[in-house]
Design a protein around this motif. Structure first.
Motif, short mmCIF file in Angstrom:
data_model
loop_
_atom_site.label_atom_id
_atom_site.label_comp_id
_atom_site.label_asym_id
_atom_site.label_seq_id
_atom_site.Cartn_x
_atom_site.Cartn_y
_atom_site.Cartn_z
N ARG A 229 53.05 41.30 53.42
CA ARG A 229 52.85 41.12 51.98
C ARG A 229 51.79 40.07 51.67
O ARG A 229 50.94 40.27 50.80
N GLU A 230 51.83 38.96 52.42
CA GLU A 230 50.84 37.90 52.17
C GLU A 230 49.42 38.42 52.39
O GLU A 230 48.51 38.16 51.60
N GLN A 231 49.27 39.18 53.46
CA GLN A 231 47.94 39.74 53.76
C GLN A 231 47.52 40.74 52.68
O GLN A 231 46.37 40.76 52.23
N ASP A 232 48.48 41.56 52.24
CA ASP A 232 48.18 42.54 51.18
C ASP A 232 47.72 41.85 49.91
O ASP A 232 46.80 42.31 49.23
N ILE A 233 48.38 40.75 49.58
CA ILE A 233 48.03 40.03 48.34
C ILE A 233 46.61 39.45 48.46
O ILE A 233 45.80 39.57 47.54
N ALA A 234 46.31 38.88 49.61
CA ALA A 234 44.97 38.31 49.82
C ALA A 234 43.91 39.41 49.72
O ALA A 234 42.87 39.23 49.07
N THR A 235 44.20 40.55 50.34
CA THR A 235 43.25 41.68 50.29
C THR A 235 43.07 42.16 48.86
O THR A 235 41.95 42.43 48.41
N ALA A 236 44.19 42.26 48.13
CA ALA A 236 44.14 42.72 46.74
C ALA A 236 43.27 41.79 45.91
O ALA A 236 42.44 42.23 45.11
N GLN A 237 43.43 40.50 46.15
CA GLN A 237 42.69 39.54 45.34
C GLN A 237 41.20 39.55 45.68
O GLN A 237 40.35 39.41 44.79
N ASN A 238 40.89 39.77 46.94
CA ASN A 238 39.47 39.91 47.31
C ASN A 238 38.86 41.13 46.62
O ASN A 238 37.74 41.06 46.10
N GLY A 239 39.59 42.23 46.63
CA GLY A 239 39.10 43.45 45.97
C GLY A 239 38.95 43.22 44.47
O GLY A 239 37.95 43.64 43.87
N ASP B 40 47.93 39.83 38.98
CA ASP B 40 48.55 39.48 37.71
C ASP B 40 48.10 40.49 36.65
O ASP B 40 46.90 40.61 36.36
N SER B 41 49.07 41.22 36.13
CA SER B 41 48.77 42.31 35.20
C SER B 41 47.98 41.81 33.97
O SER B 41 47.03 42.46 33.54
N ASP B 42 48.37 40.65 33.44
CA ASP B 42 47.69 40.15 32.24
C ASP B 42 46.22 39.86 32.50
O ASP B 42 45.36 40.15 31.67
N SER B 43 45.92 39.31 33.69
CA SER B 43 44.51 39.01 34.00
C SER B 43 43.71 40.30 34.12
O SER B 43 42.56 40.38 33.68
N VAL B 44 44.33 41.32 34.72
CA VAL B 44 43.62 42.60 34.88
C VAL B 44 43.37 43.22 33.51
O VAL B 44 42.24 43.65 33.20
N LEU B 45 44.40 43.25 32.68
CA LEU B 45 44.25 43.84 31.34
C LEU B 45 43.21 43.07 30.54
O LEU B 45 42.39 43.65 29.82
N ASP B 46 43.23 41.75 30.69
CA ASP B 46 42.29 40.90 29.96
C ASP B 46 40.84 41.21 30.37
O ASP B 46 39.95 41.31 29.52
N ALA B 47 40.62 41.39 31.66
CA ALA B 47 39.27 41.71 32.13
C ALA B 47 38.83 43.08 31.61
O ALA B 47 37.65 43.28 31.26
N ALA C 282 38.35 40.51 42.93
CA ALA C 282 37.21 39.63 42.62
C ALA C 282 35.93 40.47 42.47
O ALA C 282 35.11 40.21 41.57
N ILE C 283 35.79 41.49 43.30
CA ILE C 283 34.61 42.38 43.20
C ILE C 283 34.67 43.16 41.89
O ILE C 283 33.69 43.26 41.14
N ALA C 284 35.86 43.69 41.60
CA ALA C 284 36.03 44.47 40.36
C ALA C 284 35.77 43.60 39.13
O ALA C 284 35.07 44.02 38.20
N ALA C 285 36.30 42.39 39.15
CA ALA C 285 36.15 41.49 37.99
C ALA C 285 34.67 41.17 37.76
O ALA C 285 34.21 41.09 36.62
N ARG C 286 33.93 41.00 38.85
CA ARG C 286 32.49 40.75 38.72
C ARG C 286 31.81 41.94 38.03
O ARG C 286 30.97 41.75 37.14
N MET C 287 32.18 43.16 38.43
CA MET C 287 31.56 44.34 37.80
C MET C 287 31.94 44.45 36.33
O MET C 287 31.12 44.82 35.49
N LEU C 288 33.20 44.10 36.03
CA LEU C 288 33.68 44.22 34.64
C LEU C 288 33.05 43.16 33.74
O LEU C 288 33.20 43.21 32.52
N ALA C 289 32.36 42.19 34.35
CA ALA C 289 31.70 41.16 33.55
C ALA C 289 30.18 41.40 33.51
O ALA C 289 29.44 40.56 33.02
N ASP C 290 29.75 42.53 34.04
CA ASP C 290 28.30 42.77 34.19
C ASP C 290 27.93 44.10 33.52
O ASP C 290 28.28 45.18 34.02
#
Ligand code: ATP
Ligand code: MG
Length: 201
Positions: free
Chosen positions: A103-113, A144-151, A115-123
């Motif tokens: 689970r810890e590894q999955d969470i880290a991987t999810a957050q790395n992914g 975090d669902s709220d952060s994703v929805l916010d982006a 970060a890429i998506a969030a960069r695109m959603l800001a560009d």
């Protein structure tokens, strides 16, 4: 058999139908980036997103893709679409959670992914962003669902986003402009047929 009365009724009915459709088309005048969610248990969610990428490229648009969950990099979609000019393709997953069992590894991987998506959603230079299998990261609580929805809410106004994956949350469905829920009537896998290149990967 010729039936002039029936032909005339058909013509009149089609004319009425055309008037209704033309009025609806004329009334739909807004133009903005859409949030599209393709969810449900049936096959065709990612396939639908890949079809939209082809459409967007046909219009010369710039497309960003983040594939969450999946770890394989030998898919037909990546081999073809991923190397088209105008496409930026990221495979960020380590595989399904029952593969990694960490689970810890999955969470880290999810957050790395993410970060890429969030960069695109800001560009705003990305005119279409595909977030393939994003829903799982929300249902497992890896993001975090709220952060994703916010982006998604604060992305550039004319940017289109397609989110795929089973079990889209009510909040995501509420936010989306277009939602398709693909039903699982039948799948060849259950008849013992393994994933087929060109169809499943
Ligand atoms: P596709 O990528 O084929 O459009 P999908 O995105 O709708 O499928 P996923 O859950 O992401 O669905 O599917 C990943 C893989 O599992 C694909 O190889 C797909 O063919 C297969 N698959 C999809 N739906 C089912 C199902 N109902 N039963 C078994 N396998 C499925
Ligand atoms: Mg998929």
């Amino acid at each position: 058999m010729a039936d002039p009365q029936r032909d005339a009724r058909h013509t009149a009915r089609m004319a009425r139908k055309k008037a209704v459709i033309d009025a609806a088309i004329a009334a739909a005048t807004d133009e903005r980036g859409l949030l599209i969610v393709i969810t449900g248990n049936g096959k065709g969610k990612s396939t639908s997103a890949f079809g939209s990428i082809a459409r967007a490229l046909g219009h010369g648009m710039k497309v960003g893709v983040v594939q969450f969950i999946k770890s394989r990099t030998d898919t037909g979609e990546e081999a073809f679409l991923g190397k088209q000019p105008g496409v930026e393709w990221h495979v960020t997953g380590d595989g399904f959670t029952w593969d990694t069992q960490d689970r810890e590894q999955d969470i880290a991987t999810a957050q790395n992914g993410w970060a890429i998506a969030a960069r695109m959603l800001a560009d705003s230079s990305y005119q279409l962003v595909v977030l393939d299998e994003l829903t799982y990261l929300l249902s497992y609580g890896y993001l975090d669902s709220d952060s994703v929805l916010d982006a998604l809410v604060h992305r550039p106004a004319d940017q289109h986003v397609i989110v795929t994956g089973r079990g889209a949350s009510d909040a995501l469905i509420e936010l989306a402009d277009t939602v398709s829920i693909i039903a699982d009537e039948k799948h060849a896998y259950r008849a013992g047929i393994k994933a087929q290149p060109g169809i499943d990967l």
